[in-house]
Design a protein around this motif. Structure first.
Motif, PDB file in Angstrom:
ATOM      1  N   PHE A 239       2.040   5.104   0.758  1.00 51.86           N
ATOM      2  CA  PHE A 239       2.087   5.791   2.045  1.00 51.86           C
ATOM      3  C   PHE A 239       2.593   7.209   1.828  1.00 51.86           C
ATOM      4  O   PHE A 239       3.077   7.566   0.749  1.00 51.86           O
ATOM      5  N   SER A 240       2.498   8.014   2.881  1.00 50.54           N
ATOM      6  CA  SER A 240       3.043   9.365   2.848  1.00 50.54           C
ATOM      7  C   SER A 240       3.803   9.581   4.146  1.00 50.54           C
ATOM      8  O   SER A 240       3.211   9.740   5.213  1.00 50.54           O
TER       9      SER A 240
ATOM     10  N   GLY B 202       6.044   8.999  10.318  1.00 52.27           N
ATOM     11  CA  GLY B 202       4.716   9.330   9.796  1.00 52.27           C
ATOM     12  C   GLY B 202       3.657   9.112  10.848  1.00 52.27           C
ATOM     13  O   GLY B 202       3.959   8.890  12.030  1.00 52.27           O
ATOM     14  N   ASP B 203       2.413   9.164  10.430  1.00 57.99           N
ATOM     15  CA  ASP B 203       1.291   8.938  11.339  1.00 57.99           C
ATOM     16  C   ASP B 203       1.368   7.516  11.899  1.00 57.99           C
ATOM     17  O   ASP B 203       1.595   6.552  11.153  1.00 57.99           O
TER      18      ASP B 203
ATOM     19  N   THR C 135       0.843  -1.199   0.000  1.00 56.48           N
ATOM     20  CA  THR C 135       0.000   0.000   0.000  1.00 56.48           C
ATOM     21  C   THR C 135       0.874   1.244   0.000  1.00 56.48           C
ATOM     22  O   THR C 135       1.875   1.310   0.717  1.00 56.48           O
TER      23      THR C 135
ATOM     24  N   SER D  22       7.081   8.765  -0.745  1.00 55.71           N
ATOM     25  CA  SER D  22       6.011   7.818  -1.070  1.00 55.71           C
ATOM     26  C   SER D  22       6.436   7.004  -2.277  1.00 55.71           C
ATOM     27  O   SER D  22       7.364   7.376  -3.006  1.00 55.71           O
TER      28      SER D  22
ATOM     29  N   GLU E 115      -1.062   5.019  10.328  1.00 53.70           N
ATOM     30  CA  GLU E 115      -0.677   4.640   8.969  1.00 53.70           C
ATOM     31  C   GLU E 115       0.499   3.671   9.000  1.00 53.70           C
ATOM     32  O   GLU E 115       0.526   2.691   8.245  1.00 53.70           O
ATOM     33  N   THR E 116       1.458   3.938   9.892  1.00 54.18           N
ATOM     34  CA  THR E 116       2.618   3.040   9.998  1.00 54.18           C
ATOM     35  C   THR E 116       2.202   1.662  10.474  1.00 54.18           C
ATOM     36  O   THR E 116       2.647   0.637   9.946  1.00 54.18           O
TER      37      THR E 116
ATOM     38  N   SER F 146      -0.740   0.271  10.127  1.00 51.60           N
ATOM     39  CA  SER F 146      -1.484  -0.366   9.044  1.00 51.60           C
ATOM     40  C   SER F 146      -0.536  -0.884   7.971  1.00 51.60           C
ATOM     41  O   SER F 146      -0.723  -1.988   7.435  1.00 51.60           O
ATOM     42  N   LEU F 147       0.498  -0.106   7.655  1.00 52.80           N
ATOM     43  CA  LEU F 147       1.479  -0.521   6.659  1.00 52.80           C
ATOM     44  C   LEU F 147       2.190  -1.796   7.108  1.00 52.80           C
ATOM     45  O   LEU F 147       2.371  -2.731   6.309  1.00 52.80           O
TER      46      LEU F 147
END
Length: 219
Positions: free
Chosen positions: A56-57, A145-146, A54, A67, A149-150, A152-153
């Motif tokens: 990411f940013s 990062g958030d 996925t 990204s 988000e990390t 989830s990654l």
């Protein structure tokens, strides 16, 4: 004696043919890297759809966005860490440095280390980690990062859970299509040597597929 010389000349003349056959046949036995993660058939019932990472940013130590979609097609080496981690992170960084050094003249090979403690690992802390481990951007970047988000990654793209040793030991190889193509123990020298070999194999595989696509297009 004359028979021996004649045989020697005959063998010498055959050598180019032998090597030609070896190279021609050998390429069919070339080992391509496997695909990790779930896969399924495309709607056409023929092509295989492989697991992809996925997008990411993240922010690197210079505060710039990192990204997959905003980077030219590359081979990525991923690693997760945090600044408070000593073992196994220290060994993984040492081995990653060795791999990065071998591919210093290959700009398409990029290394990305992502902190699992974004609240604690500020950009200034990441810069300290870079200095301690002799990490030189832009080929190798440390990012934050958030936290959601990390997490989830890690879980959905790399099948990792938490900040245990298994997660912080793992190193991943991603191809230019964002497919997961290799998983390695970053603290193991032999496994990281395998990573070096697999990067070269992936590069060869990409060139071969490109040639095949051009041949199909021209038919």
């Amino acid at each position: 004696m004359k028979k021996f010389k004649a045989l020697a000349v005959f063998l010498i003349l055959l050598m180019p043919l032998f090597f030609y056959i070896l190279m021609k046949e050998g390429k069919h036995n070339f080992r391509f890297l496997e695909y990790y993660g779930p896969k399924h058939l495309a709607t056409n019932g023929v092509d295989t759809v492989y697991h992809t990472i996925t997008d990411f940013s993240l922010k690197n130590t210079e505060g710039k966005t990192v990204s997959l979609s905003h980077t030219e097609p590359s081979y990525w080496v991923f690693q997760f860490f945090n600044a408070s981690c000593q073992e196994p992170c220290k060994d993984v960084f040492t081995n990653m440095y060795d791999v990065a050094r071998d591919f210093a003249t290959a700009p398409k090979v990029k290394f990305l280390s992502i902190t699992t403690h974004p609240h604690n690992d500020s950009l200034s802390v990441l810069k300290q980690v870079m200095k301690m481990n002799s990490i030189n951007p832009p080929q190798w970047q440390l990012c934050t990062g958030d936290s959601l988000e990390t997490d989830s990654l890690m879980r959905q793209s790399f099948f990792l859970k938490g900040n245990n040793n298994a997660a912080l030991n793992a190193v991943f190889l991603i191809d230019s299509k964002f497919h997961l193509r290799g998983i390695y123990d970053g603290a193991d020298l032999l496994d990281m040597k395998r990573l070096k070999d697999d990067i070269k194999i992936l590069s060869y595989e990409t060139r071969q597929k490109s040639k095949n696509d051009e041949a199909d297009f021209n038919e």
